[in-house]
Design an enzyme around this catalytic site. Structure first.
Site, mmCIF file in Angstrom:
data_model
loop_
_atom_site.group_PDB
_atom_site.id
_atom_site.type_symbol
_atom_site.label_atom_id
_atom_site.label_comp_id
_atom_site.label_asym_id
_atom_site.label_seq_id
_atom_site.Cartn_x
_atom_site.Cartn_y
_atom_site.Cartn_z
ATOM 1 N N ARG A 20 -77.373 11.902 -6.155
ATOM 2 C CA ARG A 20 -78.201 11.741 -7.431
ATOM 3 C C ARG A 20 -79.250 12.441 -7.447
ATOM 4 O O ARG A 20 -79.965 12.838 -6.160
ATOM 5 C CB ARG A 20 -78.542 10.081 -7.902
ATOM 6 C CG ARG A 20 -77.495 9.403 -8.131
ATOM 7 C CD ARG A 20 -77.205 9.737 -9.627
ATOM 8 N NE ARG A 20 -75.917 8.882 -10.067
ATOM 9 C CZ ARG A 20 -74.491 8.870 -10.150
ATOM 10 N NH1 ARG A 20 -74.186 10.183 -9.345
ATOM 11 N NH2 ARG A 20 -73.987 8.285 -10.500
ATOM 12 N N HIS A 71 -72.879 18.892 -11.955
ATOM 13 C CA HIS A 71 -72.425 17.412 -11.607
ATOM 14 C C HIS A 71 -71.064 17.344 -11.915
ATOM 15 O O HIS A 71 -70.629 16.274 -12.725
ATOM 16 C CB HIS A 71 -73.254 16.360 -12.719
ATOM 17 C CG HIS A 71 -73.225 15.137 -12.089
ATOM 18 N ND1 HIS A 71 -74.314 14.275 -12.379
ATOM 19 C CD2 HIS A 71 -72.537 14.345 -11.388
ATOM 20 C CE1 HIS A 71 -74.084 12.806 -11.831
ATOM 21 N NE2 HIS A 71 -73.015 12.880 -10.911
ATOM 22 N N GLU A 73 -81.262 15.418 -15.239
ATOM 23 C CA GLU A 73 -80.324 16.172 -15.875
ATOM 24 C C GLU A 73 -80.348 16.157 -17.388
ATOM 25 O O GLU A 73 -80.514 15.134 -17.831
ATOM 26 C CB GLU A 73 -78.905 15.393 -15.215
ATOM 27 C CG GLU A 73 -78.698 15.970 -13.760
ATOM 28 C CD GLU A 73 -77.408 15.520 -13.192
ATOM 29 O OE1 GLU A 73 -76.690 15.047 -13.957
ATOM 30 O OE2 GLU A 73 -77.405 15.184 -12.018
HETATM 31 N N1 LIG Z 1 -71.656 14.395 -7.698
HETATM 32 C C1 LIG Z 1 -70.915 13.592 -8.228
HETATM 33 O O1 LIG Z 1 -70.358 13.769 -8.980
HETATM 34 C C2 LIG Z 1 -70.694 12.056 -7.661
HETATM 35 C C3 LIG Z 1 -71.786 11.390 -7.061
HETATM 36 N N2 LIG Z 1 -71.565 10.107 -6.421
HETATM 37 C C4 LIG Z 1 -72.840 9.619 -5.788
HETATM 38 O O2 LIG Z 1 -72.633 9.347 -4.350
HETATM 39 C C5 LIG Z 1 -73.143 7.964 -4.136
HETATM 40 C C6 LIG Z 1 -72.447 7.492 -2.720
HETATM 41 O O3 LIG Z 1 -70.913 7.279 -3.400
HETATM 42 P P1 LIG Z 1 -69.861 6.396 -2.188
HETATM 43 O O4 LIG Z 1 -70.066 7.048 -0.986
HETATM 44 O O5 LIG Z 1 -68.896 6.003 -3.053
HETATM 45 O O6 LIG Z 1 -70.747 4.994 -2.170
HETATM 46 P P2 LIG Z 1 -70.845 3.988 -0.574
HETATM 47 O O7 LIG Z 1 -71.401 2.740 -1.236
HETATM 48 O O8 LIG Z 1 -69.499 4.118 -0.105
HETATM 49 O O9 LIG Z 1 -72.054 4.775 0.258
HETATM 50 C C7 LIG Z 1 -73.230 4.714 0.078
HETATM 51 C C8 LIG Z 1 -73.971 4.823 1.549
HETATM 52 O O10 LIG Z 1 -75.389 4.683 1.155
HETATM 53 C C9 LIG Z 1 -76.113 3.827 2.082
HETATM 54 N N3 LIG Z 1 -76.977 3.404 1.649
HETATM 55 C C10 LIG Z 1 -78.198 4.044 2.203
HETATM 56 N N4 LIG Z 1 -79.363 3.570 1.679
HETATM 57 C C11 LIG Z 1 -78.942 2.766 1.014
HETATM 58 C C12 LIG Z 1 -79.944 1.766 0.024
HETATM 59 N N5 LIG Z 1 -81.096 1.579 -0.096
HETATM 60 N N6 LIG Z 1 -79.049 1.010 -0.727
HETATM 61 C C13 LIG Z 1 -77.660 0.855 -0.683
HETATM 62 N N7 LIG Z 1 -76.930 1.668 0.224
HETATM 63 C C14 LIG Z 1 -77.699 2.374 0.880
HETATM 64 C C15 LIG Z 1 -74.740 2.784 2.201
HETATM 65 O O11 LIG Z 1 -75.156 1.954 3.469
HETATM 66 C C16 LIG Z 1 -73.773 3.597 2.531
HETATM 67 O O12 LIG Z 1 -73.527 4.319 3.734
HETATM 68 C C17 LIG Z 1 -72.903 7.239 -5.352
HETATM 69 O O13 LIG Z 1 -73.692 6.068 -5.761
HETATM 70 C C18 LIG Z 1 -73.336 8.127 -6.483
HETATM 71 O O14 LIG Z 1 -74.542 8.124 -6.981
HETATM 72 C C19 LIG Z 1 -70.663 9.463 -6.531
HETATM 73 C C20 LIG Z 1 -69.438 10.202 -7.013
HETATM 74 C C21 LIG Z 1 -69.399 11.323 -7.768
HETATM 75 O O1 LIG Z 2 -71.505 10.902 -10.451
HETATM 76 C C1 LIG Z 2 -70.545 10.064 -10.569
HETATM 77 C C2 LIG Z 2 -70.365 8.944 -10.121
HETATM 78 O O2 LIG Z 2 -69.290 8.539 -10.266
HETATM 79 O O3 LIG Z 2 -71.331 8.283 -9.648
#
Ligand SMILES: NC(=O)C1=CN([C@@H]2O[C@H](COP(=O)(O)OP(=O)(O)OC[C@H]3O[C@@H](n4cnc5c(N)ncnc54)[C@H](O)[C@@H]3O)[C@@H](O)[C@H]2O)C=CC1
Ligand SMILES: O=CC(=O)O
Length: 329
Positions: free
Chosen positions: A243, A290, A272
């Site tokens: 983000r 994005h 954004e």
């Molecule tokens: N650019 C894009 O289009 C996309 C962006 N995203 C972003 O990627 C992020 C990660 O997605 P996933 O890997 O599926 O999530 P996930 O929940 O599987 O992984 C998140 C990781 O961050 C860690 N983490 C570090 N500090 C944290 C905190 N203070 N609070 C909670 N967790 C913390 C968690 O322990 C975990 O290892 C999403 O939250 C989203 O913001 C997700 C999908 C698409």
């Molecule tokens: O940024 C995209 C998401 O699925 O989160």
């Protein structure tokens, strides 16, 4: 058929079909501003609102909302005050998993694209400035052998690690920066012996590519600020598919301008769709709008999951992908 759904922006098939099979669906003709969304949520006309990540569902809006649930068309849910939703008995759902590989592909694309100066190279050809092979034209840097530092070690970080190992990178990670959380050998699973956990400060100092994969929340806002940028290697590259506000974007623009770090590959921005002043003019950046999850198949799966979440909430069931849980009465 008494269910009623508010969809703030049209979603792909089969999302709308699943919703209309289960009730009445209102799709707004254009993304609502905050006041419009607040009024619609407070109207009592809708059971569930299906939101996009730019729809701000904050505590005041949720306090007045007369809905059973919010189904976010995204895995990230920083646009929703989940604590406030829980307090007001509102369930929240998201779309994890289905977008993991697509987003990791974009992280890898940004690593390769910044390393090999793909935007500059493309522009040179289009501008008619490619005059034939030259020994020193647009020299980039090697990805194989370089150190990739992953901030976070969840789904997308692991999928990025898988790709990076295939490219011969050395992979380090810090699971919950800026703090620490030991990850057991068992929890490492397929990565045991292949990647190494290091403290956040070491990750920052050692990474050739520092890639962010944490959710946005109070602990991670401006995780990468001027001070952190100053501790990165001068030839390091920052990759952000998480983000925008995880990075202080003005500090990043300044660091890129004055050579504190060498480059950045960004799929997300702090405000954004606006960019920090000067960012777009910098040659050492690859900037994407994005599009981490933007494939036909993934968006269709996200539509399916978000609709299934919405229908379950409307029918009084636990959604397949809940973000919060309500205390039983
Ligand atoms: N650019 C894009 O289009 C996309 C962006 N995203 C972003 O990627 C992020 C990660 O997605 P996933 O890997 O599926 O999530 P996930 O929940 O599987 O992984 C998140 C990781 O961050 C860690 N983490 C570090 N500090 C944290 C905190 N203070 N609070 C909670 N967790 C913390 C968690 O322990 C975990 O290892 C999403 O939250 C989203 O913001 C997700 C999908 C698409
Ligand atoms: O940024 C995209 C998401 O699925 O989160």
């Amino acid at each position: 058929m008494g269910n009623s759904f508010l969809v703030t922006t049209a979603i792909p098939d089969p999302g709308l079909q699943l919703l209309s099979d289960a009730g009445r669906v209102t799709v707004l003709p254009e993304p609502p501003d905050y006041g419009t969304l607040a009024a619609l949520c407070a109207s009592g006309e809708y059971d569930v609102v299906l939101t996009q990540l730019r729809d701000v569902m904050d505590a005041p809006l949720l306090a007045d909302a007369r809905v059973k649930g919010v189904s976010n068309f995204a895995v990230g849910y920083n646009n929703i005050d989940v604590e406030a939703a829980t307090r007001h008995g509102i369930l929240v759902g998201n779309t994890p998993g289905v977008l993991t590989d697509a987003t990791a592909d974009i992280a890898m694309l940004l690593i390769l694209g910044t390393a090999r100066r793909v935007v500059e190279a493309d522009r040179l050809v289009r501008d008619g400035k490619f005059l034939g092979w030259e020994p020193e034209l647009l020299l980039g840097r090697d990805v194989s052998g370089a150190v990739l530092g992953l901030a976070g070690f969840g789904r997308i970080a692991r999928a990025t690690a898988r790709r990076a190992l295939g490219f011969g990178m050395e992979v380090l990670f810090s699971p919950r920066p800026p703090g620490d959380r030991p990850v057991s050998y068992q929890e490492l699973g397929e990565f045991a012996g292949k990647v190494r956990q290091v403290p956040w400060n070491e990750l920052v100092a050692r990474s050739d590519f520092l890639s962010l994969h944490v959710p946005l929340n109070d602990q991670t806002r401006h995780l990468v600020d001027a001070e952190v940028l100053g501790r990165m290697k001068p030839d390091a590259i920052l990759i952000n598919t998480a983000r925008g506000p995880v990075v202080d974007e003005s500090a990043l623009a300044e660091s890129l301008r004055n050579g504190t770090i060498a480059g950045a590959g960004l799929d997300v921005f702090e405000d954004e769709p606006r960019l920090a002043a000067g960012l777009a003019e910098l040659p050492n950046t690859v900037l994407l709008p994005h599009v981490g999850s933007a494939t036909v198949a993934v968006r269709s799966e996200m539509a399916r999951l978000s609709a299934l979440n919405a229908v379950a909430i409307a029918e009084g069931r636990t959604p397949p992908h809940p973000v919060n849980h309500l205390a039983r009465a």
